[in-house]
Design a protein around this motif. Structure first.
Motif, PDB file in Angstrom:
ATOM      1  N   TYR A 144       0.853  -1.178   0.000  1.00  0.00           N
ATOM      2  CA  TYR A 144       0.000   0.000   0.000  1.00  0.00           C
ATOM      3  C   TYR A 144       0.897   1.239   0.000  1.00  0.00           C
ATOM      4  CZ  TYR A 144       1.119   0.456   4.970  1.00  0.00           C
ATOM      5  OH  TYR A 144       1.781   0.604   6.158  1.00  0.00           O
ATOM      6  N   PHE A 145       0.267   2.379  -0.216  1.00  0.00           N
ATOM      7  CA  PHE A 145       1.040   3.618  -0.302  1.00  0.00           C
ATOM      8  C   PHE A 145       0.656   4.530   0.846  1.00  0.00           C
ATOM      9  CE2 PHE A 145       1.128   1.809  -4.482  1.00  0.00           C
ATOM     10  CZ  PHE A 145       2.443   1.979  -4.861  1.00  0.00           C
ATOM     11  N   TYR A 182      -2.390  13.900  -3.773  1.00  0.00           N
ATOM     12  CA  TYR A 182      -2.067  14.627  -5.002  1.00  0.00           C
ATOM     13  C   TYR A 182      -0.830  15.482  -4.769  1.00  0.00           C
ATOM     14  CZ  TYR A 182      -6.928  13.493  -6.202  1.00  0.00           C
ATOM     15  OH  TYR A 182      -8.110  12.841  -6.451  1.00  0.00           O
ATOM     16  N   VAL A 183       0.032  15.532  -5.784  1.00  0.00           N
ATOM     17  CA  VAL A 183       1.159  16.466  -5.678  1.00  0.00           C
ATOM     18  C   VAL A 183       0.610  17.886  -5.720  1.00  0.00           C
ATOM     19  CG1 VAL A 183       2.761  14.821  -6.740  1.00  0.00           C
ATOM     20  CG2 VAL A 183       1.583  16.494  -8.168  1.00  0.00           C
ATOM     21  N   GLY A 216     -11.678  13.982  -0.786  1.00  0.00           N
ATOM     22  CA  GLY A 216     -11.055  12.773  -0.256  1.00  0.00           C
ATOM     23  C   GLY A 216     -11.734  11.486  -0.672  1.00  0.00           C
ATOM     24  N   LEU A 217     -13.026  11.506  -1.005  1.00  0.00           N
ATOM     25  CA  LEU A 217     -13.755  10.284  -1.305  1.00  0.00           C
ATOM     26  C   LEU A 217     -13.163   9.557  -2.519  1.00  0.00           C
ATOM     27  CD1 LEU A 217     -16.095   8.393  -0.670  1.00  0.00           C
ATOM     28  CD2 LEU A 217     -17.552   9.800  -2.154  1.00  0.00           C
ATOM     29  N   ILE A 218     -12.981  10.280  -3.619  1.00  0.00           N
ATOM     30  CA  ILE A 218     -12.438   9.655  -4.827  1.00  0.00           C
ATOM     31  C   ILE A 218     -10.963   9.292  -4.630  1.00  0.00           C
ATOM     32  CG2 ILE A 218     -11.827  10.082  -7.232  1.00  0.00           C
ATOM     33  CD1 ILE A 218     -14.460  11.374  -7.639  1.00  0.00           C
ATOM     34  N   LYS A 250     -10.810   6.027  -3.095  1.00  0.00           N
ATOM     35  CA  LYS A 250     -11.102   4.969  -4.049  1.00  0.00           C
ATOM     36  C   LYS A 250      -9.879   4.676  -4.929  1.00  0.00           C
ATOM     37  CE  LYS A 250     -16.095   5.824  -4.310  1.00  0.00           C
ATOM     38  NZ  LYS A 250     -17.219   6.215  -5.186  1.00  0.00           N
ATOM     39  N   ILE A 251      -9.183   5.731  -5.295  1.00  0.00           N
ATOM     40  CA  ILE A 251      -7.959   5.553  -6.085  1.00  0.00           C
ATOM     41  C   ILE A 251      -6.904   4.831  -5.257  1.00  0.00           C
ATOM     42  CG2 ILE A 251      -6.035   6.774  -7.184  1.00  0.00           C
ATOM     43  CD1 ILE A 251      -8.043   8.882  -8.116  1.00  0.00           C
ATOM     44  N   GLN A 252      -6.796   5.211  -3.975  1.00  0.00           N
ATOM     45  CA  GLN A 252      -5.843   4.543  -3.096  1.00  0.00           C
ATOM     46  C   GLN A 252      -6.112   3.043  -3.010  1.00  0.00           C
ATOM     47  OE1 GLN A 252      -6.380   6.905   0.469  1.00  0.00           O
ATOM     48  NE2 GLN A 252      -4.385   7.885   0.211  1.00  0.00           N
TER      49      GLN A 252
END
Length: 468
Positions: A367-368, A373-374, A391-393, A396-398
Motif C-alpha cells: 500500500y502507499f 495529489y502532488v 477525499g472520497l475519490i 477509491k484511487i488509493q
C-alpha cells in the motif's frame, strides 16, 4: 420581463451544458530523478550441490585415455631400461571393499616388452648384458583417493600380477620361459604402471567442466511466472566442497553454492554467470538447510504496466461526474513514488499522486502511505474539479493502488516447488528440495526500480548424477 426570463433561462442552460461537458486539465509533471544504476545490498543464499559420480563413469573415462600402447620408453641410456606397455582389454575399476578405506581397485590386462641392461662401459668398451623380457598378464592396483583442485588424486600401488602366459626372455632369438626370474624383476616397471594409472584417473576425473556446465545452466535466468513476467536469476560467488567420499559403486562430492538470488520483473534478464569469478573453497561440512534471500527487482516501467491492470474497467464517480483511468505511469522522485494517472471522462488530463510504498505483513499487501495529489495537481483540481480533489475519490484511487501480493507469494511458492520436484535442466542433473513460506522483508526505492527483499527457508539440492 419576458426577455429577462429568456436570458436567465439561456444562462442556466449554458451553465448546465458547461457542467455536463469534459474539462481539460493541464498539470505540471513532477520530473523523475536522474536515472542511475540500481544499487542494493543483497544477502547471499546457499544451495546444496551434491555430485554423484559412478565408478563405472570413471572407468569409461579412464579407458578412453588409455588405449593400445599406453607407455613407451625407447631410451636405454638414461636408466638402463627400455619399456613398452600395451593395454590388452578394458580396465575395470571397483570399490576395494577394504574396511574404513577410501580406495579403489583397478584391474589392468596388459602385455609388456622390457629391455634391461646390466653392466658398465669402461676403457671404451661396452661391457653390457641386455635382457629382453616379455610379459602378458593382469595387474591389480589399489589407489587411495582424494579430491584436489577439481580432480580426483590417487596414490596407486601395484598389489598383484597374474600371468596369462608364462613370462619369457629372448635368448638367441627365442623366447624362453623365465617365470622364476621375472617375479623379482617386477619392480622394474611397477612404478611406471602406478604413475600411468594415477595420470589417467586424474585426467578422467576433472569435475570442473561438469560442475560449471551445470552452474551455467541453472544460472541462466528462467521464467517463474508468465503472467507477472517474473524471472529467477542465480549469481554464484563461491563453491564449497568437502572431501570426496566413496560409497558402494560411487564417489560422492558434497558441494554447495554461495550465491545471490534475484527475481526480475519484465523482459528476460541477461545472465551474470562468470566462471572466472567463482572461487572453490574446501570446508568440513555443507549445511543441508539453506536460506534463500531473494531480491525482487521491478522497473517502474514494468510496475506501471502491471498496476494499469488494476485500473482496467474501473470508473471513479462523484454524483454525475465520472472519470476512467486510461494509463498509469510510475517513477521515483525525492524518495517517493509518483503515480501518474491519465484520465478521460468528465475530466481529461493527467493527475499526479505521490506516496511511500509500504508492506503490510499481516495482510501481505503493498500500500502507499501518505498517498496524496502532488501540490500542482491538487491546486488545479481545487480550482477546476473540486469534486475530484475531495477525499472520497482519492480513497477509491488509493484502494486500487493497494494490492495484495499474497496470491503472488503463493503462486511464487507453487511455481518454485515445480522446480524442486526432480526438475532436470540438463541430462544427469536433477533439482529437488522443499521450502517454507515466503517471508517478505522490506521494500526499497532506487531511482529506476522498486526493490523488494524476500526470504525463503528450505532445502535445495542440485544432484549431478554421472560424469559425461
Amino acid at each position: 420581463m419576458k426577455k429577462i426570463a429568456l436570458s436567465l433561462l439561456t444562462f442556466a442552460f449554458l451553465c448546465l451544458l458547461s457542467c455536463s461537458t469534459s474539462h481539460k486539465l493541464a498539470t505540471l509533471k513532477p520530473e523523475p530523478d536522474d536515472a542511475s544504476p540500481i544499487i542494493y545490498q543483497n544477502v547471499p543464499s546457499f544451495i546444496s550441490l551434491p555430485i554423484n559420480v559412478k565408478l563405472k563413469d570413471i572407468e569409461n573415462k579412464t579407458n578412453s585415455y588409455l588405449n593400445g600402447l599406453i607407455y613407451e620408453d625407447n631410451d636405454i641410456e638414461d636408466d638402463d631400461i627400455e619399456m613398452k606397455i600395451w593395454k590388452l582389454a578394458p580396465i575395470t575399476i571397483k570399490n576395494s571393499k577394504e574396511t574404513n578405506a577410501e580406495k579403489i581397485t583397478t584391474i589392468l590386462p596388459l602385455k609388456a616388452t622390457i629391455k634391461y641392461r646390466i653392466g658398465t662401459k669402461t676403457m671404451g668398451l661396452n661391457l653390457y648384458n641386455t635382457k629382453e623380457f616379455h610379459l602378458n598378464g593382469i595387474v591389480t592396483l589399489n589407489s587411495k583417493v582424494n579430491l584436489n583442485n577439481w580432480r580426483l588424486k590417487t596414490e596407486t600401488e601395484l598389489i598383484g600380477l597374474d600371468w596369462n602366459e608364462s613370462p619369457t626372455m629372448t635368448v638367441f632369438g627365442k623366447n624362453m620361459p623365465v617365470t622364476y626370474l621375472i617375479n623379482p624383476s617386477i619392480k622394474l616397471f611397477k612404478a611406471k604402471i602406478q604413475k600411468k594409472i594415477d595420470e589417467a584417473i586424474e585426467k578422467a576425473t576433472n569435475f570442473k567442466p561438469n560442475v560449471f556446465a551445470v552452474l551455467e545452466k541453472i544460472c541462466t535466468p528462467f521464467q517463474m511466472n508468465e503472467a507477472y513476467e517474473s524471472w529467477l536469476r542465480i549469481v554464484p560467488q563461491e563453491i564449497y566442497t568437502t572431501s570426496s567420499h566413496l560409497k558402494n559403486d560411487s564417489f560422492l562430492l558434497q558441494m554447495g553454492i554461495k550465491c545471490n538470488m534475484e527475481t526480475i520483473i519484465g523482459q528476460v534478464p541477461e545472465t551474470k554467470f562468470d566462471a572466472n569469478k567463482i572461487a572453490l573453497k574446501i570446508v568440513n561440512k555443507i549445511p543441508s538447510h539453506v536460506n534463500a534471500n531473494i531480491v525482487a527487482v521491478s522497473s517502474y516501467q514494468d510496475a506501471s504496466r502491471i498496476m494499469k491492470k488494476n485500473f482496467a474497467g474501473q470508473e471513479f464517480t462523484s454524483g454525475s461526474k465520472k472519470v476512467t483511468v486510461q494509463d498509469v505511469n510510475i517513477w521515483h522522485k525525492s524518495g517517493k513514488m509518483v503515480i501518474g494517472l491519465d484520465l478521460t471522462g468528465s475530466l481529461n488530463g493527467t493527475i499526479y499522486l505521490a506516496g511511500f510504498p509500504k508492506y503490510n505483513a499481516e495482510k501481505k499487501e503493498i500500500y502507499f502511505d501518505e498517498l496524496d495529489y502532488v501540490l500542482d495537481t491538487k491546486n488545479k483540481l481545487l480550482r477546476t474539479a473540486n469534486w475530484l480533489a475531495q477525499g472520497l475519490i482519492l480513497k477509491k484511487i488509493q484502494q486500487n493502488c493497494r494490492y495484495s501480493i499474497k496470491p503472488n507469494l503463493e503462486e511464487g511458492k507453487k511455481t518454485t516447488l515445480n522446480y524442486l520436484n526432480n526438475y532436470s535442466p540438463m541430462t544427469g542433473v536433477f533439482v529437488n528440495g522443499k521450502m517454507d513460506d515466503i517471508q517478505f522483508q522490506k521494500i526499497e526505492l532506487s531511482q529506476n526500480a522498486i526493490i523488494a527483499f524476500i526470504k525463503v527457508n528450505g532445502e535445495i539440492n542440485i544432484t549431478v548424477d554421472g560424469l559425461e
